[in-house]
Design a protein around this motif. Structure first.
Motif, PDB file in Angstrom:
ATOM      1  N   PRO A 281     -33.898  23.960 -33.870  1.00  0.00           N
ATOM      2  CA  PRO A 281     -35.011  23.767 -32.937  1.00  0.00           C
ATOM      3  C   PRO A 281     -34.502  23.247 -31.594  1.00  0.00           C
ATOM      4  CG  PRO A 281     -34.952  21.968 -34.505  1.00  0.00           C
ATOM      5  CD  PRO A 281     -33.883  22.948 -34.917  1.00  0.00           C
ATOM      6  N   PHE A 282     -35.127  23.689 -30.527  1.00  0.00           N
ATOM      7  CA  PHE A 282     -34.748  23.278 -29.175  1.00  0.00           C
ATOM      8  C   PHE A 282     -36.015  23.162 -28.345  1.00  0.00           C
ATOM      9  CE2 PHE A 282     -33.143  24.704 -24.851  1.00  0.00           C
ATOM     10  CZ  PHE A 282     -32.596  23.481 -24.524  1.00  0.00           C
ATOM     11  N   ALA A 283     -36.192  22.023 -27.692  1.00  0.00           N
ATOM     12  CA  ALA A 283     -37.382  21.774 -26.883  1.00  0.00           C
ATOM     13  C   ALA A 283     -36.984  21.535 -25.435  1.00  0.00           C
ATOM     14  CB  ALA A 283     -38.141  20.562 -27.413  1.00  0.00           C
ATOM     15  N   VAL A 284     -37.735  22.153 -24.522  1.00  0.00           N
ATOM     16  CA  VAL A 284     -37.529  21.963 -23.087  1.00  0.00           C
ATOM     17  C   VAL A 284     -38.822  21.379 -22.530  1.00  0.00           C
ATOM     18  CG1 VAL A 284     -36.947  23.061 -20.897  1.00  0.00           C
ATOM     19  CG2 VAL A 284     -36.032  23.994 -23.029  1.00  0.00           C
ATOM     20  N   TYR A 285     -38.735  20.169 -21.995  1.00  0.00           N
ATOM     21  CA  TYR A 285     -39.911  19.485 -21.444  1.00  0.00           C
ATOM     22  C   TYR A 285     -39.961  19.701 -19.937  1.00  0.00           C
ATOM     23  CZ  TYR A 285     -40.240  17.138 -25.930  1.00  0.00           C
ATOM     24  OH  TYR A 285     -40.371  16.875 -27.268  1.00  0.00           O
ATOM     25  N   PHE A 286     -41.162  20.015 -19.441  1.00  0.00           N
ATOM     26  CA  PHE A 286     -41.369  20.254 -18.018  1.00  0.00           C
ATOM     27  C   PHE A 286     -42.317  19.217 -17.433  1.00  0.00           C
ATOM     28  CE2 PHE A 286     -40.369  24.351 -19.865  1.00  0.00           C
ATOM     29  CZ  PHE A 286     -39.431  24.849 -18.975  1.00  0.00           C
ATOM     30  N   LYS A 287     -42.035  18.808 -16.225  1.00  0.00           N
ATOM     31  CA  LYS A 287     -42.948  17.969 -15.452  1.00  0.00           C
ATOM     32  C   LYS A 287     -43.132  18.683 -14.128  1.00  0.00           C
ATOM     33  CE  LYS A 287     -43.906  13.373 -13.827  1.00  0.00           C
ATOM     34  NZ  LYS A 287     -43.534  11.973 -13.861  1.00  0.00           N
TER      35      LYS A 287
ATOM     36  N   GLU B  34     -45.504  20.736 -19.664  1.00  0.00           N
ATOM     37  CA  GLU B  34     -45.502  21.425 -20.939  1.00  0.00           C
ATOM     38  C   GLU B  34     -44.171  21.237 -21.661  1.00  0.00           C
ATOM     39  OE1 GLU B  34     -48.252  25.112 -19.386  1.00  0.00           O
ATOM     40  OE2 GLU B  34     -46.103  25.184 -19.082  1.00  0.00           O
ATOM     41  N   CYS B  35     -44.155  21.716 -22.889  1.00  0.00           N
ATOM     42  CA  CYS B  35     -42.940  21.765 -23.679  1.00  0.00           C
ATOM     43  C   CYS B  35     -42.801  23.179 -24.223  1.00  0.00           C
ATOM     44  CB  CYS B  35     -42.985  20.766 -24.828  1.00  0.00           C
ATOM     45  SG  CYS B  35     -41.510  20.835 -25.864  1.00  0.00           S
ATOM     46  N   PHE B  36     -41.656  23.806 -23.968  1.00  0.00           N
ATOM     47  CA  PHE B  36     -41.335  25.102 -24.544  1.00  0.00           C
ATOM     48  C   PHE B  36     -40.486  24.845 -25.774  1.00  0.00           C
ATOM     49  CE2 PHE B  36     -41.436  27.991 -20.519  1.00  0.00           C
ATOM     50  CZ  PHE B  36     -42.768  27.684 -20.318  1.00  0.00           C
TER      51      PHE B  36
ATOM     52  N   ARG C 227     -32.677  18.632 -28.853  1.00  0.00           N
ATOM     53  CA  ARG C 227     -32.411  19.528 -29.975  1.00  0.00           C
ATOM     54  C   ARG C 227     -33.333  19.142 -31.133  1.00  0.00           C
ATOM     55  NH1 ARG C 227     -26.402  21.355 -31.704  1.00  0.00           N
ATOM     56  NH2 ARG C 227     -27.040  22.860 -33.254  1.00  0.00           N
ATOM     57  N   ALA C 228     -34.622  19.335 -30.889  1.00  0.00           N
ATOM     58  CA  ALA C 228     -35.662  19.001 -31.864  1.00  0.00           C
ATOM     59  C   ALA C 228     -36.910  19.794 -31.501  1.00  0.00           C
ATOM     60  CB  ALA C 228     -35.944  17.508 -31.842  1.00  0.00           C
ATOM     61  N   LYS C 229     -37.936  19.668 -32.327  1.00  0.00           N
ATOM     62  CA  LYS C 229     -39.209  20.319 -32.025  1.00  0.00           C
ATOM     63  C   LYS C 229     -39.924  19.550 -30.928  1.00  0.00           C
ATOM     64  CE  LYS C 229     -39.816  22.245 -36.606  1.00  0.00           C
ATOM     65  NZ  LYS C 229     -40.673  22.349 -37.787  1.00  0.00           N
ATOM     66  N   CYS C 230     -40.880  20.209 -30.265  1.00  0.00           N
ATOM     67  CA  CYS C 230     -41.668  19.567 -29.221  1.00  0.00           C
ATOM     68  C   CYS C 230     -42.465  18.397 -29.800  1.00  0.00           C
ATOM     69  CB  CYS C 230     -42.644  20.563 -28.594  1.00  0.00           C
ATOM     70  SG  CYS C 230     -41.862  21.787 -27.545  1.00  0.00           S
ATOM     71  N   ASP C 231     -42.551  17.333 -29.024  1.00  0.00           N
ATOM     72  CA  ASP C 231     -43.308  16.148 -29.402  1.00  0.00           C
ATOM     73  C   ASP C 231     -44.439  15.997 -28.389  1.00  0.00           C
ATOM     74  OD1 ASP C 231     -44.306  13.682 -30.120  1.00  0.00           O
ATOM     75  OD2 ASP C 231     -42.409  12.615 -29.875  1.00  0.00           O
ATOM     76  N   LEU C 232     -45.681  16.116 -28.835  1.00  0.00           N
ATOM     77  CA  LEU C 232     -46.827  16.062 -27.933  1.00  0.00           C
ATOM     78  C   LEU C 232     -46.908  14.734 -27.191  1.00  0.00           C
ATOM     79  CD1 LEU C 232     -49.182  17.645 -26.817  1.00  0.00           C
ATOM     80  CD2 LEU C 232     -50.580  16.814 -28.702  1.00  0.00           C
ATOM     81  N   ALA C 233     -46.453  13.654 -27.789  1.00  0.00           N
ATOM     82  CA  ALA C 233     -46.472  12.349 -27.125  1.00  0.00           C
ATOM     83  C   ALA C 233     -45.580  12.366 -25.874  1.00  0.00           C
ATOM     84  CB  ALA C 233     -46.029  11.253 -28.079  1.00  0.00           C
ATOM     85  N   VAL C 234     -44.446  13.045 -25.960  1.00  0.00           N
ATOM     86  CA  VAL C 234     -43.550  13.138 -24.802  1.00  0.00           C
ATOM     87  C   VAL C 234     -44.191  13.995 -23.715  1.00  0.00           C
ATOM     88  CG1 VAL C 234     -41.280  13.929 -24.014  1.00  0.00           C
ATOM     89  CG2 VAL C 234     -41.510  12.796 -26.235  1.00  0.00           C
ATOM     90  N   VAL C 235     -44.872  15.071 -24.114  1.00  0.00           N
ATOM     91  CA  VAL C 235     -45.560  15.927 -23.147  1.00  0.00           C
ATOM     92  C   VAL C 235     -46.643  15.134 -22.428  1.00  0.00           C
ATOM     93  CG1 VAL C 235     -46.947  18.015 -22.856  1.00  0.00           C
ATOM     94  CG2 VAL C 235     -45.081  17.996 -24.506  1.00  0.00           C
ATOM     95  N   ARG C 236     -47.402  14.351 -23.185  1.00  0.00           N
ATOM     96  CA  ARG C 236     -48.456  13.530 -22.578  1.00  0.00           C
ATOM     97  C   ARG C 236     -47.869  12.493 -21.632  1.00  0.00           C
ATOM     98  NH1 ARG C 236     -51.985  12.645 -28.044  1.00  0.00           N
ATOM     99  NH2 ARG C 236     -53.161  14.580 -27.892  1.00  0.00           N
ATOM    100  N   ALA C 237     -46.752  11.886 -22.003  1.00  0.00           N
ATOM    101  CA  ALA C 237     -46.125  10.878 -21.147  1.00  0.00           C
ATOM    102  C   ALA C 237     -45.626  11.506 -19.846  1.00  0.00           C
ATOM    103  CB  ALA C 237     -44.975  10.206 -21.886  1.00  0.00           C
ATOM    104  N   ALA C 238     -45.110  12.719 -19.914  1.00  0.00           N
ATOM    105  CA  ALA C 238     -44.628  13.400 -18.714  1.00  0.00           C
ATOM    106  C   ALA C 238     -45.779  13.733 -17.779  1.00  0.00           C
ATOM    107  CB  ALA C 238     -43.874  14.676 -19.086  1.00  0.00           C
ATOM    108  N   ALA C 239     -46.955  13.978 -18.346  1.00  0.00           N
ATOM    109  CA  ALA C 239     -48.108  14.330 -17.533  1.00  0.00           C
ATOM    110  C   ALA C 239     -48.600  13.145 -16.709  1.00  0.00           C
ATOM    111  CB  ALA C 239     -49.241  14.843 -18.412  1.00  0.00           C
ATOM    112  N   GLY C 240     -48.400  11.950 -17.209  1.00  0.00           N
ATOM    113  CA  GLY C 240     -48.835  10.767 -16.479  1.00  0.00           C
ATOM    114  C   GLY C 240     -50.325  10.528 -16.634  1.00  0.00           C
TER     115      GLY C 240
END
Length: 115
Positions: free
Chosen positions: A72-78, A59-61, A87-100
Motif C-alpha cells: 500500500p502507498f498513500a500520497v497526501y495532498f494539501k 485528498e489522499c490517493f 507506505r500505508a493505506k490512506c488515513d482519513l484523520a490525516v486528510v482531515r488534519a491537512a484540510a485544516g
C-alpha cells in the motif's frame, strides 16, 4: 513460405516482449514522488489512484503497488500539492488534519473506488 515464417516469428517476439514488461519495484515508484508535486504530476508518474479520500484538493490517493498489489502507498495532498507520502493505506484523520479548520467534513465523507 520464408516470408510468412519470418513475419510470424517477428510477431511472436513482439508479443512476448510486450507481455513481459516488468512491474517497477515499489521503492522506485515511491521515491519518484516528491513534496510539492501536483496531483496531475503524480497521476502521470504512477497512474490513476485505486482509491481517493477527501475533497477540494485536500485528498489522499491510495495505490496498491508491487507485482501483486500487496504494497500500500498513500500520497497526501494539501491544496492539490503533495504534502506527504507513506507506505500505508490512506488515513482519513490525516486528510482531515491537512484540510485544516476551514474545511468541515460531514458524515458524507466519501471514498471513490476505481473499477
Amino acid at each position: 513460405m520464408n516470408k510468412l515464417f519470418y513475419a510470424t516469428l517477428v510477431a511472436a517476439v513482439i508479443g512476448v516482449s510486450a507481455c513481459s514488461s516488468p512491474t517497477p519495484a515499489p521503492d522506485v515508484t515511491i521515491s519518484s514522488i516528491t513534496q510539492g508535486m501536483t496531483q496531475n504530476d503524480v497521476m502521470k508518474r504512477i497512474g490513476p489512484p485505486d482509491r481517493v479520500l477527501g475533497e477540494n484538493g485536500n485528498e489522499c490517493f491510495q495505490y496498491a503497488l508491487g507485482k501483486y498489489g500487496d504494497v500500500p502507498f498513500a500520497v497526501y495532498f494539501k491544496q492539490r500539492a503533495v504534502a506527504a507520502t507513506t507506505r500505508a493505506k490512506c488515513d482519513l484523520a490525516v486528510v482531515r488534519a491537512a484540510a485544516g479548520p476551514a474545511l468541515t467534513y460531514h458524515s458524507s465523507d466519501y471514498a471513490v473506488m476505481r473499477r
